[in-house]
Design an enzyme around this catalytic site. Structure first.
Site, PDB file in Angstrom:
ATOM      1  N   ASP A   1       1.352  -1.330   0.351  1.00  0.00           N
ATOM      2  CA  ASP A   1      -0.405   0.045   0.252  1.00  0.00           C
ATOM      3  C   ASP A   1       1.065   1.374   0.193  1.00  0.00           C
ATOM      4  O   ASP A   1       0.830   2.087   0.874  1.00  0.00           O
ATOM      5  CB  ASP A   1      -1.083   0.613   0.964  1.00  0.00           C
ATOM      6  CG  ASP A   1      -1.791  -1.377   1.033  1.00  0.00           C
ATOM      7  OD1 ASP A   1      -2.140  -1.891   0.435  1.00  0.00           O
ATOM      8  OD2 ASP A   1      -1.743  -1.534   2.281  1.00  0.00           O
TER       9      ASP A   1
ATOM     10  N   GLU B   1     -11.960   0.289  -3.792  1.00  0.00           N
ATOM     11  CA  GLU B   1     -10.748   0.997  -2.780  1.00  0.00           C
ATOM     12  C   GLU B   1      -9.338   1.908  -3.024  1.00  0.00           C
ATOM     13  O   GLU B   1      -9.385   1.749  -4.001  1.00  0.00           O
ATOM     14  CB  GLU B   1     -10.517  -0.257  -2.013  1.00  0.00           C
ATOM     15  CG  GLU B   1      -9.612  -1.400  -2.137  1.00  0.00           C
ATOM     16  CD  GLU B   1      -9.100  -2.322  -1.289  1.00  0.00           C
ATOM     17  OE1 GLU B   1     -10.007  -1.657  -0.057  1.00  0.00           O
ATOM     18  OE2 GLU B   1      -8.363  -3.165  -2.025  1.00  0.00           O
TER      19      GLU B   1
HETATM   20  O1  FUB Z   1      -3.400  -3.658   3.381  1.00  0.00           O
HETATM   21  C1  FUB Z   1      -4.961  -4.294   3.462  1.00  0.00           C
HETATM   22  C2  FUB Z   1      -5.884  -3.245   2.528  1.00  0.00           C
HETATM   23  O2  FUB Z   1      -5.909  -4.303   1.357  1.00  0.00           O
HETATM   24  C3  FUB Z   1      -5.788  -2.171   2.097  1.00  0.00           C
HETATM   25  O3  FUB Z   1      -6.328  -1.277   2.928  1.00  0.00           O
HETATM   26  C4  FUB Z   1      -5.998  -2.158   0.638  1.00  0.00           C
HETATM   27  O4  FUB Z   1      -6.477  -1.217  -0.042  1.00  0.00           O
HETATM   28  C5  FUB Z   1      -5.503  -3.691  -0.094  1.00  0.00           C
HETATM   29  O5  FUB Z   1      -4.405  -3.552  -0.465  1.00  0.00           O
END
Ligand code: FUB
Length: 340
Positions: free
Chosen positions: A32, A239
Site C-alpha cells: 500500500d 478501494e
Molecule cells: O493492506 C490492507 C488493505 O489491502 C488496504 O487497505 C487495501 O487497499 C488493500 O491493499
C-alpha cells in the site's frame, strides 16, 4: 487460478522473470505505498505486512498489521532505506487492530501520518499522528478524526495550498455500511444496476487534524456522463483512492478490487465529477492492488505492490516502483507489471 502447487510455482517463476520491477526492500513485507517528495527526497509510507496466523476471509481479517514503517529514497532508482517503526498500534489510544494503508502530508513545518485502524467496536476509523520529520516517529491524536470511517486515507495537496483527505473501501473496508456519512449495519453494496459507491473527500482544516467540512462522495461517470454502475466490476470504485494533478486536470486513480485492476478517471476539480478513462496497472500477483502516483523531478512514477516475493501469499506483499507515462492527450499509458 492454478491449484496444483507445481503449476503455481512454475507460473510464479515465469512472472518473476518477466517482472518489470523488484521489491524496494526484502527484509520485511511492505504494501500500500503512498509516495511523496519532502525536502527533495522520496518518502514511501506503507503498510507493514505480517503473518499473524489469522485465517483468510472476505473481511480481510488476515491483514492484521500492527505498525508502519517509512522508506526513504534519494531517487526512484535509488536504494530504499527502512527508517524503522514510525507508529505502532499500541501507541494509538483509540485503535485496537489492523493498521491498513496509510498516507502522509506536510504543512506548517509538521508532518502528518493518516492511517485507518479498527477500534474496539470493530469499525474502521481514520486517525492522524504528528511528527517533526518525514520519517517520523509520529504521535497519534487521542481520538480518530471526527467524520471519518472506512479505510485507505490519502491526502491531496492542491497548488492553492488546500489539502484534501480522501478515503473509502468496500467489503472489508466497510464503506458499503455508510450512506451520507451515517452508519447502518443493514446497508450493503448497491444493487447491480444502481450507481456504484464512490470514495469520500473532504477539505482538511489548516491544522490538518480535523475535516473542514462533511465528506462528500466522488462520482465516477462513464463516457455518456452516467455514474458507473455497481455491476461494472472492471471499472467501478473498490478501494485505494489517489489524486494527482497533471497539466491542470485532476486524476483520480483507484483499485477495482475483485477484478484486480488499477483504473483512473479525470475531472476539473478535486470534488469531481470524474470521467472514467482507462487502466493504470494490469493485475499483479496477489488479490489486492494498491498504489500511489508521484512526480519526482518532472517524471512520474507508479508505486505499487505484489505478492511475488512471498510466493503469492496475498497478505505478504512487497512495494515496487515503475515509471508512468502520460501520452500527448494526457492519457495514462497502462503498465503491465510482468512486461507483456
Ligand atoms: O493492506 C490492507 C488493505 O489491502 C488496504 O487497505 C487495501 O487497499 C488493500 O491493499
Amino acid at each position: 487460478p492454478p491449484t496444483d502447487e507445481k503449476t503455481l510455482s512454475e507460473d510464479l517463476r515465469d512472472l518473476a522473470e518477466r517482472a518489470i520491477s523488484q521489491p524496494l526492500v526484502t527484509h520485511i513485507y511492505t504494501a500500500d505505498p503512498s509516495a511523496h517528495v519532502f525536502d527533495g527526497k522520496l518518502y514511501v509510507y506503507c503498510s507493514h505486512d505480517i503473518e499473524g496466523g489469522v485465517a483468510f476471509n472476505d473481511n480481510g481479517d488476515h491483514f492484521c498489521m500492527e505498525d508502519y514503517h517509512v522508506l526513504s529514497m534519494d531517487s526512484p532508482q535509488g536504494e530504499a532505506s527502512d527508517r524503522g517503526v514510525a507508529l505502532h498500534v499500541d501507541d494509538v489510544p483509540w485503535a485496537e487492530r489492523q493498521m491498513w494503508a496509510p498516507d502522509a502530508a506536510h504543512r506548517n513545518g509538521h508532518y502528518y501520518l493518516y492511517f485507518p485502524a479498527k477500534a474496539a467496536d470493530g469499525l474502521f476509523r481514520i486517525g492522524v499522528a504528528v511528527g517533526e520529520h518525514p520519517a517520523g516517529p509520529f504521535k497519534a491524536q487521542p481520538q480518530p478524526i471526527a467524520g471519518t470511517y472506512s479505510i485507505d486515507p490519502s491526502v491531496f495537496a492542491d497548488d492553492d495550498g488546500e489539502q484534501y483527505l480522501l478515503f473509502g473501501g468496500i467489503w472489508g473496508g466497510q464503506l458499503q455500511k455508510y450512506r451520507d456519512n451515517a452508519y447502518a449495519a443493514a446497508h450493503e453494496e448497491p444493487a447491480d444496476d444502481e450507481p456504484a459507491l464512490g470514495p469520500r473527500i473532504a477539505r482538511l482544516r489548516a491544522d490538518m487534524l480535523e475535516l473542514d467540512e462533511p465528506t462528500r462522495e466522488l462520482q465516477i461517470l462513464d463516457e455518456h456522463g452516467q455514474p458507473l454502475r455497481a455491476r461494472d466490476h472492471n471499472r467501478r470504485y473498490f478501494e485505494g483512492p489517489w489524486l494527482h494533478k497533471y497539466e491542470g486536470r485532476y486524476y483520480l486513480s483507484y483499485s477495482t478490487g475483485n477484478t484486480h485492476l488499477l483504473c483512473y478517471a479525470v475531472g476539473d476539480n478535486p470534488y469531481g465529477p470524474f470521467t472514467y478513462q482507462g487502466q493504470v496497472l494490469r493485475p499483479v500477483v496477489g488479490w489486492t492492488t494498491h498504489h500511489s502516483i508521484c512526480d519526482f523531478e518532472g517524471r512520474w512514477y507508479l508505486f505499487y505492490h505484489d505478492s511475488l516475493l512471498s510466493g503469492g501469499v496475498t497478505h505478504l506483499r512487497s512495494i515496487k516502483v515503475a515509471e508512468l507515462h502520460h501520452d500527448a492527450q494526457g492519457r495514462i499509458v497502462p503498465i503491465d507489471p510482468y512486461g507483456v
